[in-house]
Design an enzyme around this catalytic site. Structure first.
Site, mmCIF file in Angstrom:
data_model
loop_
_atom_site.group_PDB
_atom_site.id
_atom_site.type_symbol
_atom_site.label_atom_id
_atom_site.label_comp_id
_atom_site.label_asym_id
_atom_site.label_seq_id
_atom_site.Cartn_x
_atom_site.Cartn_y
_atom_site.Cartn_z
ATOM 1 N N SER A 67 -10.198 -0.121 6.960
ATOM 2 C CA SER A 67 -9.588 -0.073 5.622
ATOM 3 C C SER A 67 -8.903 -1.339 5.139
ATOM 4 O O SER A 67 -8.509 -1.409 3.979
ATOM 5 C CB SER A 67 -8.577 1.056 5.558
ATOM 6 O OG SER A 67 -9.248 2.261 5.358
ATOM 7 N N SER A 125 -9.873 2.218 2.769
ATOM 8 C CA SER A 125 -8.979 2.919 1.890
ATOM 9 C C SER A 125 -8.008 2.020 1.108
ATOM 10 O O SER A 125 -7.424 2.469 0.126
ATOM 11 C CB SER A 125 -8.153 3.908 2.719
ATOM 12 O OG SER A 125 -7.326 3.214 3.627
ATOM 13 N N LYS A 143 0.855 -1.193 0.000
ATOM 14 C CA LYS A 143 0.000 0.000 0.000
ATOM 15 C C LYS A 143 0.888 1.239 0.000
ATOM 16 O O LYS A 143 1.893 1.282 0.733
ATOM 17 C CB LYS A 143 -0.891 -0.026 1.244
ATOM 18 C CG LYS A 143 -1.929 1.102 1.316
ATOM 19 C CD LYS A 143 -2.801 0.958 2.565
ATOM 20 C CE LYS A 143 -3.905 2.004 2.615
ATOM 21 N NZ LYS A 143 -4.782 1.862 3.807
HETATM 22 N N1 GLN Z 1 -13.281 4.570 6.089
HETATM 23 C C1 GLN Z 1 -12.698 5.016 7.315
HETATM 24 C C2 GLN Z 1 -12.299 6.463 7.205
HETATM 25 O O1 GLN Z 1 -12.532 7.033 6.200
HETATM 26 C C3 GLN Z 1 -11.541 4.148 7.692
HETATM 27 C C4 GLN Z 1 -10.322 4.431 6.914
HETATM 28 C C5 GLN Z 1 -9.167 3.568 7.334
HETATM 29 O O2 GLN Z 1 -9.341 2.562 8.001
HETATM 30 N N2 GLN Z 1 -7.987 4.027 6.988
HETATM 31 O O3 GLN Z 1 -11.770 7.032 8.104
#
Ligand code: GLN
Length: 489
Positions: A179, A155, A78
């Site tokens: 995410s 994400s 990532k």
């Molecule tokens: N969707 C969540 C957010 O927007 C979690 C994102 C994540 O786990 N990095 O904060």
């Protein structure tokens, strides 16, 4: 010749050990797969030349009997993990030209275990999002495309799409509020967020430090166990890193779960949950019963406050972490009339809308007049959520829930309404707030033929039981659907 990208990580490692193929051959096969899948937009940066070099060196090491846990395996990273000499963007324009001179602790651990890195995977900007649509490098397309383009979740959308499309044998990801698990659920892959502190945060671009945790996205539960073992470990450079041994989690996969107590939290049966997700949850319950587990109803009474608390705590920490991007030391700089103007222009040009929204929310909830009303209140809620789980552990060993309240949705559908997007994290944020391990495994298809995941939540540091339960669920679900490779022309 057989298509070497069809193997799981475990199978590929076995194949190399037996001499069926080399890391160079395996890497070449995955590079070709990546080259024919540019339409998915899973990668921000590829590093194929370095990968072939690494594969060659890995084959030499293997010949000498030096075999790491993931020796010679072509993997994706990532683009939130700093990689020495390879551009690291965090999906943001502000880091567009940032080439770290150091390696994150997680990828350094993996390099030491023989990783062959194919490149850096797309993500929501600074990991803020649930659909990969906030990336400055464009959205990732879910390989499970139907009539229209679907999001891969976020994400870690690039990581999930790349694994689902057989572009790599596994990938690193991070999970602040879901995410790893939600994109795994959206793409028919396995993703585990371990206990907070298992993987060092050093050298991983920070979003919300008290919630951020690295973990893998993989094709199978066993592959996830192997990858997590290669990533985890104590690191004195991260003050929240846990000084505990890293077990051989692969050995937990397939262990009996007879007599285990599995909690079903009634508060997760939310209004408006699609019928096929309810049905899947029921199937999960039956499968675990058939594996000898006992199902117990439990209550996590503060669940309904988890999302609001998360969307106060995470932006608060983000607003503080992102203050460092001022154009002085990293990436983009847009010169203004004086220093303050340069800061303002750099940040205006460098950050996208969702990141700006989080910075504003975070600054607001931490400001003198509102701190008590929002931030402090959210921290109190967080403590209640931790307590909910502690009480639950008197009754059960793990908890079974759906991973997400929806199947993958169409590109552009939710991005217009931030709150609707945030609601997608309802089943995942609780484990981040409590620091607990959670895994998502693909468990079935909905009526439209799209993948759906189930989540197992475990006690802190009890990934052993989480892997054993997830692997029982995986065998029972027998999910072996794959997306059609429409992107190969
Ligand atoms: N969707 C969540 C957010 O927007 C979690 C994102 C994540 O786990 N990095 O904060």
């Amino acid at each position: 010749m057989t298509d070497l990208t069809k193997y799981t990580l475990d199978e590929a490692l076995g194949g190399m050990n037996k001499g069926d193929f080399t890391s160079v051959e395996l890497t070449q096969a995955h590079i070709s797969a990546c080259e024919s899948a540019t339409e998915l937009n899973a990668f921000v940066t590829t590093s194929f030349e370095q990968a072939l070099e690494a594969a060659k060196n890995s084959d030499l090491r293997r010949a000498k009997g030096e075999i790491g846990i993931i020796e010679g395996a072509p993997l994706g990273v990532k683009d939130l993990f700093c990689t020495d000499g390879v551009k690291t963007t965090a999906g943001s324009n502000i880091l567009d030209q940032f080439e770290p001179t150091y390696e994150s602790a997680v990828t350094a651990n993996m390099n030491a275990q023989g990783m062959v890195m194919l490149g850096k995977l797309n993500l929501d900007e600074f990991a803020m999002g649930s659909s990969n649509e906030t990336s400055a490098y464009g959205p990732v397309i879910n390989p499970w495309r139907k009539e229209e383009n679907l999001v891969p979740g976020g994400s870690s959308g690039g990581s999930a799409a790349a694994v689902a499309a057989d572009l790599c044998l596994g990938a690193t990801a991070t999970d602040t509020g879901g995410s790893i698990r939600q994109p795994a659920s959206f793409t028919g892959t396995v993703g585990i967020k371990p206990t907070y502190g298992r993987c060092s945060r050093w050298g991983t671009v920070a979003f919300a430090s008290s919630l951020d945790q690295a973990g893998p996205i993989a094709k199978t539960v066993k592959d996830a166990a192997i990858l997590l073992q290669s990533m985890a470990g104590y690191d004195e450079k991260d003050s929240t890193s846990l000084n505990v041994p890293v077990p051989d989690w692969k050995a937990s996969c397939g262990k009996s779960i007879k007599g285990q107590k599995i909690g079903i939290p009634k508060e997760y049966m939310i209004d408006g949950m699609p019928d096929d997700i309810k049905k899947l949850w029921d199937n999960g319950i039956e499968w675990l019963k058939d594996s000898g587990a006992e199902i117990v109803p439990i209550s996590l009474p503060h669940t309904k406050y988890a999302l609001p608390a998360y969307y106060v705590v995470a932006p608060a920490e983000a607003s503080s972490n992102l203050a460092r991007y001022d154009g002085m030391r990293y990436g983009l700089r847009t010169n203004g009339s004086d220093l303050n103007d340069t800061y303002a222009r750099t940040r205006t040009m460098g950050f996208g809308d969702e990141v700006k929204r989080r910075i504003m929310i975070g600054t607001y909830v931490l400001s003198a007049g509102y701190y008590d009303a929002y931030y402090l209140r959210a921290q109190k809620v967080r403590a209640r959520i931790v307590e909910d789980f502690e009480n639950a552990w008197y009754k059960c060993d793990t908890i079974l829930t759906p991973t997400a309240p929806s199947a993958p949705f169409a590109l552009g559908r939710k991005v217009v309404d931030p709150v609707e997007m945030y609601l997608n994290d309802i089943f995942t944020v609780t484990t981040n707030l409590a620091g607990l391990p959670g895994i998502s495994i693909p468990a079935g298809l909905n009526a439209d033929g799209l993948p759906l995941g189930l989540q197992i939540i475990g006690k802190a540091l009890d990934e052993d039981t989480v892997f054993a339960t997830a692997s029982a669920l995986e065998s029972a679900a027998d999910f072996n659907s794959k997306p059609a490779k429409w992107w190969i022309k």
